[in-house]
Motif scaffolding. Structure first.
Motif, short mmCIF file in Angstrom:
data_model
loop_
_atom_site.label_atom_id
_atom_site.label_comp_id
_atom_site.label_asym_id
_atom_site.label_seq_id
_atom_site.Cartn_x
_atom_site.Cartn_y
_atom_site.Cartn_z
N ASP A 139 0.68 -1.17 -0.04
CA ASP A 139 -0.03 0.05 -0.09
C ASP A 139 0.79 1.18 -0.02
OD1 ASP A 139 -1.97 1.78 0.22
OD2 ASP A 139 -2.82 1.04 2.24
N TYR A 141 0.27 4.06 0.89
CA TYR A 141 -0.07 4.87 1.92
C TYR A 141 0.56 4.11 3.27
CZ TYR A 141 -2.69 8.12 -0.93
OH TYR A 141 -2.92 8.80 -1.94
N GLU A 142 0.87 2.92 3.22
CA GLU A 142 1.24 2.08 4.42
C GLU A 142 2.25 3.02 5.33
OE1 GLU A 142 3.55 -1.78 5.20
OE2 GLU A 142 2.06 -2.09 3.69
N ASP A 143 1.77 3.03 6.66
CA ASP A 143 2.65 3.82 7.50
C ASP A 143 3.42 2.93 8.50
OD1 ASP A 143 3.88 5.62 9.27
OD2 ASP A 143 1.83 6.09 10.39
N SER A 147 1.73 2.93 15.53
CA SER A 147 0.81 3.71 16.08
C SER A 147 0.44 3.70 17.44
CB SER A 147 -0.52 3.16 15.30
OG SER A 147 -0.96 1.87 15.61
N LYS A 159 -1.74 14.91 7.17
CA LYS A 159 -1.13 13.58 6.62
C LYS A 159 -2.13 12.22 7.12
CE LYS A 159 3.55 13.95 5.24
NZ LYS A 159 5.04 13.27 5.48
N GLU A 160 -2.38 12.57 8.43
CA GLU A 160 -3.21 11.39 8.85
C GLU A 160 -4.68 11.53 8.57
OE1 GLU A 160 -1.05 13.35 11.01
OE2 GLU A 160 0.28 11.84 11.42
N GLU A 162 -5.52 12.66 5.69
CA GLU A 162 -5.44 12.11 4.10
C GLU A 162 -5.54 10.74 4.20
OE1 GLU A 162 -5.31 12.58 0.19
OE2 GLU A 162 -5.50 14.29 1.62
N ARG A 163 -4.88 10.00 5.09
CA ARG A 163 -4.70 8.48 5.05
C ARG A 163 -6.29 7.95 5.50
NH1 ARG A 163 0.45 7.89 8.43
NH2 ARG A 163 1.81 9.20 7.26
N ARG A 164 -6.87 8.42 6.13
CA ARG A 164 -8.31 7.91 6.86
C ARG A 164 -9.28 7.35 5.43
NH1 ARG A 164 -12.21 11.46 10.11
NH2 ARG A 164 -10.47 12.87 9.38
N VAL A 165 -9.57 6.19 5.21
CA VAL A 165 -10.12 5.93 4.14
C VAL A 165 -11.77 5.86 4.34
CG1 VAL A 165 -8.12 4.47 3.27
CG2 VAL A 165 -10.26 3.49 4.93
#
Length: 181
Positions: A139, A141-143, A147, A159-160, A162-165
């Motif tokens: 992915d 967007y993989e972080d 966490s 940024k966080e 933006e990653r929220r799907v």
């Protein structure tokens, strides 16, 4: 030919086409129904055979018993063995359901045209799609950060967000993934 690209056949054997079915209006005997199964089996492909319709239960059981015997190459007797449900199969207590004296309104010419149309439809089918098995890409967007180390009291940055799907109107807590109490 398309047939050579088929990997398997799924055959739905609804028994509502048998003579005497409460809802079906066809007139097949169990032998005629079984001939269809034998024809498809003759392709030599793996088969998944499913039940389906059939609203005269004693005839459904007869049909599927007979067709199972055809599929496993193990003939069964026309005489039904005595069992707890034996009286359901009266008056003859036989395996096969004969067709009735219903008039067949299908002319040989009509049946031949239908058969040719079906074969033409099958000929035009495309084979199954050929998709090579491959690794799933990572992915983008993989972080990789941990966490659990994040400060739970800090606000979410751009940024966080933006990653929220999930949509902002979802009814669960996006941090824990659980529904609100």
């Amino acid at each position: 030919s398309t047939q050579s690209t088929w990997g398997a056949v799924v055959l739905q054997c609804g028994a509502d086409s048998l003579a005497g079915d409460r809802l079906g209006c066809f007139n097949l005997s169990t032998v005629g129904h079984g001939d269809c199964v034998s024809f498809v089996k003759s392709f030599g492909l793996p088969m998944l055979v499913l039940g389906g319709g059939g609203y005269t239960i004693r005839n459904v059981a007869r049909c599927w018993c007979y067709e199972t015997s055809l599929l496993v190459d193990s003939p069964v007797s026309e005489e039904l063995p005595y069992n707890d449900y034996f009286e359901y199969y009266q008056p003859d207590f036989k395996l096969h359901v004969p067709s009735t004296q219903m008039d067949n309104l299908n002319s040989p010419d009509y049946l031949e045209k239908m058969k040719q149309q079906i074969f033409e439809n099958l000929r035009q089918l495309r084979g199954p799609p050929g998709i090579q098995i491959q690794d799933t890409p990572r992915d983008m967007y993989e972080d990789d950060s941990d966490s659990d180390a994040d400060d739970p009291d800090s606000r979410e940055g751009p940024k966080e967000k933006e990653r929220r799907v999930e949509a902002p109107n979802e009814f669960y807590d996006s941090k824990t993934g659980s529904a609100p109490m």
